[in-house]
Write a protein that holds these residues in place. Structure first.
Motif, mmCIF file in Angstrom:
data_model
loop_
_atom_site.group_PDB
_atom_site.id
_atom_site.type_symbol
_atom_site.label_atom_id
_atom_site.label_comp_id
_atom_site.label_asym_id
_atom_site.label_seq_id
_atom_site.Cartn_x
_atom_site.Cartn_y
_atom_site.Cartn_z
ATOM 1 N N TRP A 1 36.962 35.087 43.796
ATOM 2 C CA TRP A 1 35.570 34.687 43.701
ATOM 3 C C TRP A 1 35.152 34.674 42.233
ATOM 4 N N PHE B 1 32.062 36.123 39.506
ATOM 5 C CA PHE B 1 30.857 36.859 39.128
ATOM 6 C C PHE B 1 30.146 36.002 38.093
ATOM 7 N N THR C 1 25.064 37.209 40.216
ATOM 8 C CA THR C 1 25.399 36.979 41.622
ATOM 9 C C THR C 1 26.905 36.789 41.764
ATOM 10 N N ILE C 2 27.328 36.682 43.011
ATOM 11 C CA ILE C 2 28.727 36.386 43.298
ATOM 12 C C ILE C 2 28.788 35.022 43.984
ATOM 13 N N LYS D 1 32.859 35.664 35.277
ATOM 14 C CA LYS D 1 34.059 36.505 35.264
ATOM 15 C C LYS D 1 34.740 36.361 36.616
ATOM 16 N N PRO D 2 36.064 36.399 36.628
ATOM 17 C CA PRO D 2 36.747 36.269 37.917
ATOM 18 C C PRO D 2 36.675 37.561 38.730
ATOM 19 N N VAL D 3 36.491 37.432 40.037
ATOM 20 C CA VAL D 3 36.683 38.573 40.942
ATOM 21 C C VAL D 3 38.104 38.393 41.461
ATOM 22 N N THR D 4 39.043 39.135 40.878
ATOM 23 C CA THR D 4 40.455 38.774 41.100
ATOM 24 C C THR D 4 40.922 39.040 42.529
ATOM 25 N N ASP D 5 40.385 40.084 43.179
ATOM 26 C CA ASP D 5 40.960 40.394 44.495
ATOM 27 C C ASP D 5 40.480 39.470 45.607
ATOM 28 N N GLU D 6 39.383 38.728 45.383
ATOM 29 C CA GLU D 6 38.918 37.796 46.405
ATOM 30 C C GLU D 6 39.048 36.342 45.964
ATOM 31 N N LYS E 1 24.915 27.759 45.333
ATOM 32 C CA LYS E 1 25.753 28.185 46.465
ATOM 33 C C LYS E 1 25.676 27.176 47.602
#
Lengths: 144, 487
Positions: B104, B106, B8-9, B97-102, B140
């Motif tokens: 957020w 993973f 999930t995110i 794992k990082p979602v670098t552009d937001e 969440k």
């Protein structure tokens, strides 16, 4: 060794995104920074060790070798043989992971390379933003 | 071998998510399938080899051992070493794992294990749905309600954001941890409303949240449950409020200590002309509390005699006034002559000072040995035993706070000596729907209008002096309500 890692979430199933990006000769179809590309020696684009030869919008020429391609892992690894960037031992990995809750994909694009220290920050920005993030932005738009 | 993989995110920075997940023992705090978990043999909860021992809600006992953990890779692995569910050779991995552009995260959660023949589908469904998917969902929810600071800085503010000042709690601790900063208040979604706040209520619960005694916020975050202001915009589905209208709320999630607030509109009430914003911020939480204590938790009758602790305090003053209006006999128990005078001024028939003479003796003298029918006690630890002794037979002790500390474990069978009833009401359960809030505020506003209840504002502070407001309330140097004023 310098490392760049950019990741994003794309609103489409991984299989769909992978079908768009798995073609090693297909960058001009989806990446806004690439205008033309061909595979040297008429090899198939999914043959390991084939070389793609492409031109950037600013005219720069880049040659990259396909090191690994996995439809099972949605992963593609390649190295730079020749480029105007001033990088050495450059190896990059473009990889997708399905996100199981919702039809979305986690996309990760990373590279490791060597360069002169005064160029390092500039290259991190150029590769991270102008190449990797620009590619993801185009994919996000395409799969909105 | 069966393998299960779920991902999930989480819309939060990886560091924040990892800080919560890396505590191997604390998963029960956000996972609803797990009852309290303990680490065996005094090991640390991030110590490789440590064993967590817990029950699932269904009662099954499970022991799991931490196999590896990496703060560099944001990854941990564990194995089931003993279980009432037949999972063999179960090894699970939590990987972020990082979602670098937001900015957020993973989060992938996967495992491999063996099951008895024919049970493969049933057990992999159980692990996938009841453990992983439910875990994501609850994490969440918990994270969102506990982390109310918009993460976006001004650099990447979004369309519709409104800059405002807020008091951020950087970490649990003393009032000095509260700091005035600029944040962005997002535009309201369909069922939300955005208020420009002018007055913010300071309540004792804010102190519990600041110190970490209540697990309602993970710093950095914004405290506060109560405020009043003007509606500046609202979502399309909000029908009971209009732009330009004055409104107030007293409800979770936390986040009231800010000059502009965007929140779900459901529990936000419009204010009548005769209640100004400062009065509303002083009255709503305490007034609704007094209303449900006297009507819903106990239905007070004119013939009853009651004991109210802290009758000069915020809830205490309103309780005294409402109880007098019902016709009950009111005894207040307080700590000083000054506070005793205030209690008398709001209607208490008698005030006793337990510091001068035993509370029980004084109550018995005043009631001719009968004891009181109902006790409203928010003191907690220090008062609980005295309260029980001061009750009449079949009396009702309502414990609605713990200013002096938790009451700890108590023996129910001892209540038979006086057939006492004990209630431990939680504000949220009496005020969590529009209907409940509407009923309570209607009664409260009417009582204010008819001057049955006068809302006294004991202390007013500029929002920047919130630390002083907390210190004074904690030191019990206040009377009635404390309110922060937004300049």
């Amino acid at each position: 060794m310098t490392r760049v890692n950019v990741s994003s979430v794309i609103n489409a199933p991984a299989v769909k995104v992978w079908n768009q990006i798995r073609n090693f000769n297909g960058l001009p179809e989806w990446h806004p920074a690439v205008v033309e590309s061909f595979i040297e020696g008429d090899n198939p684009a999914d043959q390991i060790s084939c070389i793609r030869n492409f031109r950037l919008v600013d005219g720069g020429l880049i040659r990259e070798r396909l090191l690994a391609l996995s439809d099972y892992d949605f992963s593609c690894i390649y190295s730079i043989l020749e480029s105007p960037l001033g990088v050495h031992n450059y190896v990059a990995n473009l990889k997708l992971i399905p996100i199981t809750d919702g039809e979305r994909t986690f996309a990760e694009w990373s590279a490791e390379f060597e360069c002169s220290s005064d160029q390092e920050m500039d290259l991190i920005k150029k590769i991270g933003q102008d190449v990797f993030q620009a590619g993801f932005n185009a994919l996000k738009k395409r799969f909105q | 071998m069966v393998s299960v993989n779920r991902s999930t995110i989480i819309e939060a920075p990886i560091k924040n998510v990892w800080d919560i997940l890396r505590d191997f023992n604390d998963h029960y705090k956000w996972h609803p399938s797990i009852e309290k978990s303990e680490i065996e043999k005094d090991k640390g909860s991030t110590q490789i080899g440590s064993v967590r021992n817990f029950n699932l809600i269904g009662g099954e006992r499970i022991r799991e051992q931490l196999l590896s953990m990496s703060d560099i890779d944001y990854c941990l692995r564990y194995t089931v070493i003993q279980s009432d569910i037949s999972l063999k050779n179960y090894i699970a991995e939590i990987q972020l794992k990082p979602v670098t552009d937001e900015d957020w995260t993973f989060w992938s959660w996967n495992s491999e294990f063996e099951t008895p023949k024919g049970k493969e589908n049933e057990l992999s469904e159980l692990v996938a749905k009841e453990i992983y998917e439910l875990g994501f969902e609850s994490f969440k929810k918990k994270y969102n309600s506990n982390n109310n600071v918009p993460i976006r800085s001004n650099l990447n503010s979004r369309e519709g954001d409104l800059e405002c000042s807020a008091i951020i709690l950087n970490q649990f601790g003393a009032p000095e941890q509260l700091q005035l900063v600029k944040i962005n208040s997002p535009a309201p979604t369909a069922n939300q409303v955005r208020l420009r706040q002018t007055a913010i209520g300071v309540n004792f619960i804010d102190i519990y949240c600041r110190t970490g005694y209540f697990n309602l916020l993970t710093p950095p975050g914004i405290l506060g449950m109560e405020a009043a202001g003007v509606v500046i915009d609202k979502g399309a589905d909000v029908t009971h409020l209009e732009v330009g209208q004055r409104a107030a709320y007293a409800c979770p999630p936390l986040g009231a200590y800010t000059t502009v607030r965007t929140l779900d509109a459901e529990l936000v009430v419009p204010l009548p002309d005769y209640i100004d914003n400062i009065t509303a911020a002083a009255a709503l939480l305490k007034g609704m509390t007094a209303e449900f204590l006297l009507n819903d938790v106990h239905s007070l009758k004119a013939s009853e005699t009651i004991l109210i602790y802290a009758p000069a305090g915020g809830v205490g003053q309103i309780l005294c006034q409402l109880a007098k209006d019902i016709g009950a006999t009111v005894i207040g128990a307080t700590s000083s002559r000054e506070k005793a005078d205030i209690a008398i001024s709001v209607g208490a028939d008698h005030v006793i000072l337990p510091s001068e003479k035993s509370l029980v003796d004084q109550v018995m003298e005043l009631t001719n040995g009968a004891g009181v029918n109902v006790i409203f006690d928010a003191v907690g630890k220090d008062s609980f035993s005295h309260s029980l002794a001061a009750l009449s037979p079949c009396g009702h002790l309502i414990s609605f706070g713990q200013a002096s500390g938790d009451i700890g474990d108590r023996d129910i069978s001892s209540l038979s000596s006086s057939s006492a009833t004990i209630s431990r009401p939680n504000y949220v359960h009496y005020t969590n729907t529009k209907e409940k809030v509407s009923k309570l505020t209607k009664r409260l506003f009417e009582a204010i209008k008819r001057k049955i209840v006068k809302i006294n504002i004991g202390q007013k502070y500029p929002i920047s002096e919130v630390a002083r407001a907390h210190s004074n309330l904690e030191a019990r140097n206040t009377t009635a309500s404390s309110v922060l004023i937004c300049e």
